[in-house]
Design a protein around this motif. Structure first.
Motif, PDB file in Angstrom:
ATOM      1  N   ARG A 199     -12.217-103.152 -33.368  1.00 38.38           N
ATOM      2  CA  ARG A 199     -11.204-102.118 -33.615  1.00 38.38           C
ATOM      3  C   ARG A 199     -10.447-102.452 -34.901  1.00 38.38           C
ATOM      4  NH1 ARG A 199     -10.128 -98.997 -29.157  1.00 38.38           N
ATOM      5  NH2 ARG A 199      -8.055 -98.526 -29.975  1.00 38.38           N
ATOM      6  N   PRO A 200     -11.140-102.439 -36.041  1.00 41.31           N
ATOM      7  CA  PRO A 200     -10.512-102.883 -37.289  1.00 41.31           C
ATOM      8  C   PRO A 200      -9.373-101.984 -37.773  1.00 41.31           C
ATOM      9  CG  PRO A 200     -12.662-101.897 -37.711  1.00 41.31           C
ATOM     10  CD  PRO A 200     -12.555-102.043 -36.227  1.00 41.31           C
ATOM     11  N   GLY A 201      -9.260-100.783 -37.249  1.00 45.11           N
ATOM     12  CA  GLY A 201      -8.166 -99.912 -37.649  1.00 45.11           C
ATOM     13  C   GLY A 201      -6.872-100.165 -36.905  1.00 45.11           C
ATOM     14  N   ASP A 202      -6.927-100.983 -35.853  1.00 40.87           N
ATOM     15  CA  ASP A 202      -5.733-101.257 -35.059  1.00 40.87           C
ATOM     16  C   ASP A 202      -4.795-102.208 -35.796  1.00 40.87           C
ATOM     17  OD1 ASP A 202      -6.819 -99.674 -33.134  1.00 40.87           O
ATOM     18  OD2 ASP A 202      -6.989-101.227 -31.604  1.00 40.87           O
ATOM     19  N   LEU A 203      -3.530-102.207 -35.362  1.00 46.65           N
ATOM     20  CA  LEU A 203      -2.533-103.128 -35.881  1.00 46.65           C
ATOM     21  C   LEU A 203      -2.121-104.095 -34.784  1.00 46.65           C
ATOM     22  CD1 LEU A 203      -0.229-100.730 -37.960  1.00 46.65           C
ATOM     23  CD2 LEU A 203      -2.261-101.993 -38.709  1.00 46.65           C
ATOM     24  N   VAL A 204      -1.638-105.257 -35.191  1.00 48.91           N
ATOM     25  CA  VAL A 204      -1.253-106.332 -34.280  1.00 48.91           C
ATOM     26  C   VAL A 204       0.265-106.443 -34.239  1.00 48.91           C
ATOM     27  CG1 VAL A 204      -1.427-108.820 -33.844  1.00 48.91           C
ATOM     28  CG2 VAL A 204      -3.387-107.578 -34.797  1.00 48.91           C
ATOM     29  N   VAL A 205       0.806-106.692 -33.055  1.00 52.83           N
ATOM     30  CA  VAL A 205       2.243-106.949 -32.924  1.00 52.83           C
ATOM     31  C   VAL A 205       2.544-108.311 -33.545  1.00 52.83           C
ATOM     32  CG1 VAL A 205       4.149-107.323 -31.312  1.00 52.83           C
ATOM     33  CG2 VAL A 205       2.430-105.548 -30.843  1.00 52.83           C
ATOM     34  N   PRO A 206       3.399-108.370 -34.569  1.00 55.31           N
ATOM     35  CA  PRO A 206       3.668-109.657 -35.224  1.00 55.31           C
ATOM     36  C   PRO A 206       4.503-110.585 -34.351  1.00 55.31           C
ATOM     37  CG  PRO A 206       5.097-107.960 -36.130  1.00 55.31           C
ATOM     38  CD  PRO A 206       4.140-107.266 -35.197  1.00 55.31           C
ATOM     39  N   GLY A 207       4.251-111.879 -34.482  1.00 52.81           N
ATOM     40  CA  GLY A 207       5.106-112.878 -33.846  1.00 52.81           C
ATOM     41  C   GLY A 207       4.888-113.114 -32.376  1.00 52.81           C
ATOM     42  N   VAL A 208       3.872-112.480 -31.776  1.00 51.74           N
ATOM     43  CA  VAL A 208       3.651-112.594 -30.333  1.00 51.74           C
ATOM     44  C   VAL A 208       2.168-112.845 -30.079  1.00 51.74           C
ATOM     45  CG1 VAL A 208       3.957-111.530 -28.076  1.00 51.74           C
ATOM     46  CG2 VAL A 208       5.506-110.924 -29.949  1.00 51.74           C
ATOM     47  N   SER A 209       1.851-113.876 -29.305  1.00 54.84           N
ATOM     48  CA  SER A 209       0.451-114.134 -28.967  1.00 54.84           C
ATOM     49  C   SER A 209       0.394-115.023 -27.736  1.00 54.84           C
ATOM     50  CB  SER A 209      -0.272-114.818 -30.134  1.00 54.84           C
ATOM     51  OG  SER A 209       0.010-116.212 -30.168  1.00 54.84           O
ATOM     52  N   ILE A 210      -0.819-115.305 -27.316  1.00 55.92           N
ATOM     53  CA  ILE A 210      -1.085-116.376 -26.354  1.00 55.92           C
ATOM     54  C   ILE A 210      -1.952-117.369 -27.104  1.00 55.92           C
ATOM     55  CG2 ILE A 210      -2.125-116.996 -24.155  1.00 55.92           C
ATOM     56  CD1 ILE A 210      -1.600-114.086 -23.271  1.00 55.92           C
ATOM     57  N   ALA A 211      -1.396-118.537 -27.382  1.00 58.59           N
ATOM     58  CA  ALA A 211      -2.065-119.499 -28.250  1.00 58.59           C
ATOM     59  C   ALA A 211      -1.900-120.910 -27.701  1.00 58.59           C
ATOM     60  CB  ALA A 211      -1.490-119.400 -29.668  1.00 58.59           C
ATOM     61  N   SER A 212      -2.535-121.854 -28.359  1.00 56.69           N
ATOM     62  CA  SER A 212      -2.389-123.267 -28.007  1.00 56.69           C
ATOM     63  C   SER A 212      -2.697-124.102 -29.233  1.00 56.69           C
ATOM     64  CB  SER A 212      -3.329-123.647 -26.853  1.00 56.69           C
ATOM     65  OG  SER A 212      -4.689-123.500 -27.234  1.00 56.69           O
ATOM     66  N   GLU A 213      -2.222-125.326 -29.220  1.00 59.39           N
ATOM     67  CA  GLU A 213      -2.601-126.297 -30.242  1.00 59.39           C
ATOM     68  C   GLU A 213      -2.847-127.610 -29.525  1.00 59.39           C
ATOM     69  OE1 GLU A 213      -1.552-127.905 -34.697  1.00 59.39           O
ATOM     70  OE2 GLU A 213      -0.158-126.534 -33.700  1.00 59.39           O
ATOM     71  N   GLY A 214      -4.086-128.077 -29.575  1.00 56.77           N
ATOM     72  CA  GLY A 214      -4.481-129.187 -28.726  1.00 56.77           C
ATOM     73  C   GLY A 214      -4.930-128.655 -27.374  1.00 56.77           C
ATOM     74  N   PRO A 215      -4.729-129.429 -26.315  1.00 59.09           N
ATOM     75  CA  PRO A 215      -5.247-129.015 -25.008  1.00 59.09           C
ATOM     76  C   PRO A 215      -4.587-127.742 -24.484  1.00 59.09           C
ATOM     77  CG  PRO A 215      -3.827-130.931 -24.796  1.00 59.09           C
ATOM     78  CD  PRO A 215      -4.046-130.733 -26.263  1.00 59.09           C
ATOM     79  N   VAL A 216      -5.422-126.819 -23.999  1.00 61.82           N
ATOM     80  CA  VAL A 216      -4.910-125.581 -23.405  1.00 61.82           C
ATOM     81  C   VAL A 216      -4.921-125.667 -21.881  1.00 61.82           C
ATOM     82  CG1 VAL A 216      -7.156-124.414 -23.377  1.00 61.82           C
ATOM     83  CG2 VAL A 216      -5.058-123.053 -23.498  1.00 61.82           C
ATOM     84  N   ALA A 217      -5.757-126.505 -21.328  1.00 62.31           N
ATOM     85  CA  ALA A 217      -5.854-126.793 -19.883  1.00 62.31           C
ATOM     86  C   ALA A 217      -6.570-125.716 -19.092  1.00 62.31           C
ATOM     87  CB  ALA A 217      -4.474-127.056 -19.265  1.00 62.31           C
ATOM     88  N   GLY A 252      -2.883-102.260 -31.100  1.00 61.61           N
ATOM     89  CA  GLY A 252      -3.114-100.871 -30.732  1.00 61.61           C
ATOM     90  C   GLY A 252      -3.277-100.004 -31.961  1.00 61.61           C
ATOM     91  N   ARG A 253      -3.450 -98.705 -31.725  1.00 60.30           N
ATOM     92  CA  ARG A 253      -3.605 -97.763 -32.835  1.00 60.30           C
ATOM     93  C   ARG A 253      -2.396 -97.826 -33.760  1.00 60.30           C
ATOM     94  NH1 ARG A 253      -4.152 -94.692 -28.466  1.00 60.30           N
ATOM     95  NH2 ARG A 253      -2.272 -93.539 -29.091  1.00 60.30           N
ATOM     96  N   ALA A 254      -2.617 -97.551 -35.014  1.00 59.85           N
ATOM     97  CA  ALA A 254      -1.567 -97.707 -36.022  1.00 59.85           C
ATOM     98  C   ALA A 254      -0.364 -96.815 -35.756  1.00 59.85           C
ATOM     99  CB  ALA A 254      -2.140 -97.425 -37.405  1.00 59.85           C
ATOM    100  N   ASP A 255      -0.566 -95.711 -35.027  1.00 56.20           N
ATOM    101  CA  ASP A 255       0.536 -94.772 -34.803  1.00 56.20           C
ATOM    102  C   ASP A 255       1.195 -94.930 -33.430  1.00 56.20           C
ATOM    103  OD1 ASP A 255      -1.548 -93.911 -33.226  1.00 56.20           O
ATOM    104  OD2 ASP A 255      -1.429 -91.807 -33.821  1.00 56.20           O
ATOM    105  N   CYS A 256       0.855 -95.994 -32.703  1.00 59.42           N
ATOM    106  CA  CYS A 256       1.277 -96.038 -31.294  1.00 59.42           C
ATOM    107  C   CYS A 256       2.562 -96.824 -31.048  1.00 59.42           C
ATOM    108  CB  CYS A 256       0.153 -96.607 -30.424  1.00 59.42           C
ATOM    109  SG  CYS A 256      -0.033 -98.401 -30.522  1.00 59.42           S
TER     110      CYS A 256
END
Length: 222
Positions: free
Chosen positions: A9-27, A128-132
Motif C-alpha cells: 500500500r505505497p500510497g498510504d501514510l504512516v502515523v508519526p511517532g507511534v509504533s510497536i518496536a524493539s531493540e535487542g530481545p523482543v521476547a 491508512g489512506r492519505a485522506d483518512c
C-alpha cells in the motif's frame, strides 16, 4: 498493520511517532529448535504475522546461513517440533511457552536482528489512506500512546487477569522489551528491513514511509 504490509500500500501514510518496536530481545517473536542452527532443514511458521515470517526468511538467509523449507502451521510448539526442525512462534505462545520442558532453545529474532544490523526493529505501525486522518486525530493517537505507556503495568495486569501467574512477565514485557515510539533510529531499522526484504525477493522493491501531518496537542484533546 504489520510493517511488511506497507509494501502493498505505497500510497498510504504512516502515523508519526507511534509504533510497536524493539531493540535487542523482543521476547515474543522467536525461533525454537532442538537442533543446532546448521542442522535446521524445515521450519514450521506461525503465520499470525507477515512481518515476523519475512524477518525469519531474512535472518535465515543473511544471519543464520541456512536455506530451510518453510511450512505453515498452527502455533503449537510441541506439534511443530514433532514434525519440523524448528518453529517460529509470535505473541503469547512465544512469550509464555515453557520451551525448556521440550528441550528446545529459544532464539530471539529481535535480538538476532539487532545483532546483525545494530538497529531497532519495527514490528508494526498505524497507517491508512492519505485522506483518512486529519492532523488533530494524529495527535490524539500520539497522546493515547503516551498515556498508555504510563499505565502499562495496569494494562498488563488487566490483560492477564485470568492468568495471574503471568502478570509479572507481561509487565516486564511491556516495560523492558516493547518500544512504542517511532524514532529516527527506528526508521533506519525499518528502511533496512525493507531493503533486506527486497534483496531476498519478499517485496518487489524497498519502500520509503511517508507520514501524516500532526497538530499540536490542544487543551480539548487532553
Amino acid at each position: 498493520i504489520p510493517t511488511i504490509a506497507y509494501a502493498d500500500r505505497p500510497g498510504d501514510l504512516v502515523v508519526p511517532g507511534v509504533s510497536i518496536a524493539s531493540e535487542g530481545p523482543v521476547a515474543s517473536v522467536a525461533l525454537f529448535t532442538q537442533k543446532p542452527l546448521s542442522e535446521i532443514h524445515t521450519i514450521a511458521l506461525d503465520t499470525s504475522s507477515r512481518t515476523s515470517v519475512a524477518l525469519t526468511r531474512i535472518l535465515c538467509a543473511r544471519r543464520f546461513g541456512i536455506a530451510p523449507t518453510f511450512v505453515r502451521h498452527a502455533p503449537d510448539l510441541e506439534s511443530m517440533l514433532a514434525g519440523h526442525d524448528a518453529a517460529l512462534l509470535i505473541g503469547d505462545p512465544a512469550l509464555f511457552v515453557d520451551h525448556r520442558a521440550l528441550g528446545a532453545e529459544k532464539i530471539d529474532l529481535g535480538q538476532a536482528w539487532t545483532d546483525m544490523t545494530r538497529l531497532p526493529f519495527v514490528w508494526a505501525f498505524w497507517s491508512g489512506r492519505a485522506d483518512c486522518l486529519p492532523p488533530h486525530a494524529v495527535r490524539r493517537m500520539q497522546a493515547a500512546k503516551e498515556a498508555g505507556v504510563l499505565v502499562s503495568d495496569a494494562l498488563a495486569d488487566a490483560y492477564m487477569a485470568d492468568r495471574p501467574q503471568y502478570q509479572a512477565i507481561a509487565r516486564h514485557y511491556l516495560r523492558e522489551h516493547i518500544l512504542f515510539d517511532l524514532t529516527d533510529r527506528m526508521l533506519q531499522g525499518l528502511q533496512t528491513y525493507y531493503r533486506e526484504a527486497a534483496a531476498v525477493g519478499l517485496i518487489a522493491s524497498p519502500v520509503e514511509p511517508r507520514f501524516f501531518a500532526s497538530a499540536a496537542l490542544a487543551t480539548t484533546d487532553r
